[in-house]
Design an enzyme around this catalytic site. Structure first.
Site, PDB file in Angstrom:
ATOM      1  N   GLY A  48      12.086 -17.945  -9.590  1.00  0.00           N
ATOM      2  CA  GLY A  48      12.068 -18.113 -11.038  1.00  0.00           C
ATOM      3  C   GLY A  48      13.505 -18.273 -11.476  1.00  0.00           C
ATOM      4  CD  GLU A  49      16.708 -20.406 -13.606  1.00  0.00           C
ATOM      5  OE1 GLU A  49      16.425 -21.255 -12.745  1.00  0.00           O
ATOM      6  OE2 GLU A  49      17.858 -19.913 -13.692  1.00  0.00           O
ATOM      7  CB  CYS A  80      13.935 -19.085  -4.658  1.00  0.00           C
ATOM      8  SG  CYS A  80      14.995 -20.386  -5.289  1.00  0.00           S
ATOM      9  NE  ARG A 107      21.579 -17.804 -10.579  1.00  0.00           N
ATOM     10  CZ  ARG A 107      21.557 -17.823 -11.903  1.00  0.00           C
ATOM     11  NH1 ARG A 107      22.508 -17.230 -12.588  1.00  0.00           N
ATOM     12  NH2 ARG A 107      20.587 -18.417 -12.547  1.00  0.00           N
ATOM     13  CB  ILE A 136      12.726 -25.236  -6.687  1.00  0.00           C
ATOM     14  CG1 ILE A 136      11.488 -25.851  -6.010  1.00  0.00           C
ATOM     15  CG2 ILE A 136      12.790 -25.626  -8.164  1.00  0.00           C
ATOM     16  CD1 ILE A 136      10.170 -25.290  -6.491  1.00  0.00           C
ATOM     17  NE  ARG A 137      18.398 -25.576 -11.621  1.00  0.00           N
ATOM     18  CZ  ARG A 137      18.618 -24.534 -12.424  1.00  0.00           C
ATOM     19  NH1 ARG A 137      17.616 -23.763 -12.799  1.00  0.00           N
ATOM     20  NH2 ARG A 137      19.819 -24.264 -12.832  1.00  0.00           N
ATOM     21  CG  HIS A 172      10.019 -21.700  -3.768  1.00  0.00           C
ATOM     22  ND1 HIS A 172       9.813 -20.688  -4.682  1.00  0.00           N
ATOM     23  CD2 HIS A 172      11.173 -22.288  -4.119  1.00  0.00           C
ATOM     24  CE1 HIS A 172      10.803 -20.663  -5.550  1.00  0.00           C
ATOM     25  NE2 HIS A 172      11.649 -21.629  -5.229  1.00  0.00           N
ATOM     26  CD  GLU A 174       6.680 -19.218  -3.456  1.00  0.00           C
ATOM     27  OE1 GLU A 174       7.189 -19.063  -2.334  1.00  0.00           O
ATOM     28  OE2 GLU A 174       7.351 -19.462  -4.473  1.00  0.00           O
TER      29      GLU A 174
HETATM   30  N1  GLN Z   1      18.137 -21.421  -9.621  1.00  0.00           N
HETATM   31  C1  GLN Z   1      17.427 -20.195  -9.768  1.00  0.00           C
HETATM   32  C2  GLN Z   1      18.361 -19.055 -10.049  1.00  0.00           C
HETATM   33  O1  GLN Z   1      19.498 -19.090  -9.727  1.00  0.00           O
HETATM   34  C3  GLN Z   1      16.550 -19.882  -8.584  1.00  0.00           C
HETATM   35  C4  GLN Z   1      15.529 -20.958  -8.439  1.00  0.00           C
HETATM   36  C5  GLN Z   1      14.220 -20.521  -7.890  1.00  0.00           C
HETATM   37  O2  GLN Z   1      13.898 -19.332  -7.806  1.00  0.00           O
HETATM   38  N2  GLN Z   1      13.414 -21.494  -7.579  1.00  0.00           N
HETATM   39  O3  GLN Z   1      17.916 -18.104 -10.630  1.00  0.00           O
END
Ligand code: GLN
Length: 209
Positions: A48-49, A80, A107, A136-137, A172, A174
């Site tokens: 997530g973020e 992540c 990050r 993903i990022r 990820h 999942e």
């Molecule tokens: N870019 C997010 C962060 O730094 C992590 C991305 C993710 O969990 N898919 O929080």
């Protein structure tokens, strides 16, 4: 007995982890308060973020409880943003929510073009066939300290680590149908976090070695 695994459910990929855990025989419980951490056999911190997870966890008084639970030996898988939460050091980010995992991460370290990508991930302990890696990022693991062990690589990059019962992936698992990583984590949960038979590769990749 089905092990009971909590999924931190503040934000991010909660349902996907619940589905993956159920598929490998675990019971799940959403964790939104310190009390939800009681009597768990394992814990997943989804992606997530980081900033959102951090803010919500601190507001709900979960930060200290998470630290105590994970530090007290609760087997935990962070994916992540979950990996970022578990890291000892976060470069370009806030103080890690939990910490303790002997790695430094940066990050959003994969440039814009590769901000999100798929690439095969090699997990030697799970066999020769690579896992599909969805990034993903994703955070980049920039340093692996002596307490942590490399669990998976993608090309030259370390993309998963473990330290006893604490596991973290930059990708990820999942989000793909391959359940080998969740199954291996749940096996560790069943073993109470004890390391199962290790099949370390000779000359395993080490960052900064
Ligand atoms: N870019 C997010 C962060 O730094 C992590 C991305 C993710 O969990 N898919 O929080």
């Amino acid at each position: 007995m089905r092990p009971r695994v909590g999924v931190l459910a503040l934000h991010g990929g909660v349902a996907e982890h619940e589905a993956a855990l159920a598929e490998v025989g675990a019971e799940t419980r959403r964790v939104r308060s310190a009390a939800d951490l009681d009597h768990l056999d394992g814990l997943v911190i989804p992606g997530g973020e980081t900033t959102t997870i951090d803010r919500l966890a601190r507001r709900l008084g979960l930060a200290l409880a998470l630290r105590a639970a994970v530090g007290g030996g609760l087997p935990t898988l962070g994916t992540c943003a979950g990996l970022i939460a578990l890291a000892r050091e976060v470069r370009d980010g806030p103080e890690p929510l939990v910490g303790g995992l002997d790695i430094a991460v940066r990050r959003n370290a994969y440039g814009r073009q590769r901000a999100s990508f798929e690439a095969p991930v090699l997990v030697p302990s799970l066999g020769r066939e690579e896992l599909p890696g969805v990034f993903i990022r994703a955070p980049r693991v920039e340093d692996v300290g002596p307490a942590a062990e490399v669990l998976a690589t993608c090309g030259d990059e370390v993309v998963a680590v473990r330290q006893g019962g604490v596991w973290g992936t930059a990708f990820h698992p999942e989000l793909t149908p391959d359940r080998r990583l969740h199954a291996a984590f749940v096996a560790t949960v069943r073993a109470g976090g004890a390391a199962e038979v290790e099949r370390r590769e000779e000359g395993a990749f080490r960052v900064g070695a």
